[in-house]
Write an enzyme that holds these catalytic residues in place. Structure first.
Site, mmCIF file in Angstrom:
data_model
loop_
_atom_site.group_PDB
_atom_site.id
_atom_site.type_symbol
_atom_site.label_atom_id
_atom_site.label_comp_id
_atom_site.label_asym_id
_atom_site.label_seq_id
_atom_site.Cartn_x
_atom_site.Cartn_y
_atom_site.Cartn_z
ATOM 1 N N CYS A 32 73.780 21.984 51.366
ATOM 2 C CA CYS A 32 74.389 22.359 52.638
ATOM 3 C C CYS A 32 73.447 23.286 53.408
ATOM 4 C CB CYS A 32 75.727 23.064 52.394
ATOM 5 S SG CYS A 32 76.440 23.715 53.912
ATOM 6 N N HIS A 79 81.207 28.059 51.403
ATOM 7 C CA HIS A 79 81.167 26.657 51.832
ATOM 8 C C HIS A 79 82.566 26.046 51.940
ATOM 9 C CE1 HIS A 79 79.376 22.615 52.175
ATOM 10 N NE2 HIS A 79 80.401 22.226 51.444
ATOM 11 N N ASN A 119 84.465 21.252 66.073
ATOM 12 C CA ASN A 119 84.885 19.918 65.650
ATOM 13 C C ASN A 119 85.218 20.022 64.175
ATOM 14 O OD1 ASN A 119 84.172 18.870 68.175
ATOM 15 N ND2 ASN A 119 82.091 18.425 67.513
ATOM 16 N N HIS A 130 80.787 22.680 56.064
ATOM 17 C CA HIS A 130 80.791 24.146 56.010
ATOM 18 C C HIS A 130 81.484 24.705 57.270
ATOM 19 C CE1 HIS A 130 78.698 27.728 54.181
ATOM 20 N NE2 HIS A 130 79.264 28.235 55.264
ATOM 21 N N HIS A 132 82.235 26.051 60.501
ATOM 22 C CA HIS A 132 81.361 26.474 61.598
ATOM 23 C C HIS A 132 81.861 25.901 62.917
ATOM 24 C CE1 HIS A 132 79.817 22.385 61.109
ATOM 25 N NE2 HIS A 132 79.187 22.523 62.253
ATOM 26 N N GLN A 134 80.498 25.600 67.362
ATOM 27 C CA GLN A 134 79.301 25.468 68.185
ATOM 28 C C GLN A 134 79.537 26.106 69.550
ATOM 29 O OE1 GLN A 134 77.256 21.553 67.952
ATOM 30 N NE2 GLN A 134 79.125 20.891 66.940
HETATM 31 ZN ZN LIG Z 1 77.912 25.105 52.984
#
Ligand SMILES: [Zn+2]
Ligand SMILES: [Zn+2]
Ligand SMILES: [Zn+2]
Length: 305
Positions: A32, A79, A119, A130, A132, A134
């Site tokens: 990752c 993660h 998304n 993972h 996250h 944007q």
């Molecule tokens: Zn990750």
């Protein structure tokens, strides 16, 4: 370099970011790129053994200086997890990170509109699991932001303020509220379980929020996302769109901070796919009434804790 082309028939910009075709696609757990870099281990995007929240330039940008920006916001070094499962303190800190990036990118000459989004889920085309989000800094005012400003003009005032009041008085579509935010399924939602979570007070952006409002915004967002996961007892795919005032041009400062969620599921296993009517005519056809969706979501938010 990405390239912008103007689509004359639709009157809108299309961005070509050819290098994105090579971007990392669903790597296995051990590779990752958003994990911390372990001592002696292979380097990831983040050269730190541990971290809280990290922002960096997207290596596969749709927009880049001197014509916009594209950033990645990693919520945690763990993660496995999701926005809804972050500790309350981390979720609150994320609001401050968003605020900071809005201020930084918004002060740039080549950025007209700062768009924070997430998304989630392979149904949405996510390439990394993972947790996250944007941020895009558009070098122009994108059509959805322009539509919302047109609504202000059409209604003769702040459209989100008017929607908040209409939904509050009606009450049937409210799914969550606290002192600072109200969340409702819009009267004319396009997606079956679409929700708009808005700041109650008229704040154009995160910059005008009080610290307590930022905290309560994070509390509301987490409650909603956990409710989504409880709704069908599975992680709910969605697009989360943070709408704020444009930062450049004549529209700068006009807007009302709210966060829209577009989950593509209509039940636990069936996707609402934008097809003929939605794509070719621009008219959404939904088989879930917003009042029914709101009722189910209200209960799910309670179950989700
Ligand atoms: Zn990750
Ligand atoms: Zn307003
Ligand atoms: Zn909006």
């Amino acid at each position: 370099m990405s390239e912008l082309r103007f689509n004359e028939l639709r009157g809108e910009q299309v961005a070509y970011a050819i290098q994105r075709q090579d971007r990392t696609f669903l790597p296995d757990r051990a590779h990752c790129p958003l994990d911390p870099t372990q001592p002696g281990g292979p380097p990831t995007e983040i050269p730190l053994p541990e971290f809280e929240i990290v922002v960096f330039d997207n290596r596969f940008p749709a927009f880049e200086s001197p014509a916009g920006a594209a950033e990645v916001v990693v919520y945690t070094d763990e993660h496995d997890g999701s926005f809804g499962l972050l500790s309350p303190g981390r979720a609150e800190a994320l609001m401050w990170v968003w605020r900071h990036r809005y201020m930084e990118l918004g002060s740039r000459e080549d950025v007209q509109y700062v768009y924070i989004f997430e998304n989630r889920g392979i149904e949405i085309g996510v390439t990394l699991h993972h947790p996250h989000g944007q941020i895009y800094g558009y070098p122009f005012l994108p059509p959805v932001a322009a539509l919302e400003l047109d609504a202000d003009t059409r209604l003769g005032g702040c459209a989100p303020c008017l929607m908040l009041e209409t939904e509050r008085v009606d009450g049937r579509r409210i799914v969550y509220e606290n002192e600072a935010v109200q969340a409702h399924v819009p009267y004319a939602a396009r997606w079956p379980y679409e929700v708009h979570l808005s700041l109650r007070r008229h704040c154009p952006s995160l910059l005008e929020c009080e610290p307590e409002e930022l905290r309560l915004l994070s509390v509301g967002l987490q409650a909603l996302v956990r409710g989504y996961d409880a709704l069908f007892e599975r992680p709910m795919p969605y697009v989360m769109a943070v709408h704020q005032a444009p930062t450049g041009g004549r529209a700068a400062g006009h807007g009302h901070l709210h966060v829209e969620f577009y989950p593509p599921l209509r039940d636990a296993s069936r996707l609402k796919y934008p097809a003929g009517s939605e794509q070719g005519a621009g008219t959404f056809i939904s088989d879930v009434l917003p009042e029914d969706a709101a009722g189910a979501l209200r209960e799910a938010i309670v179950r989700g804790g």
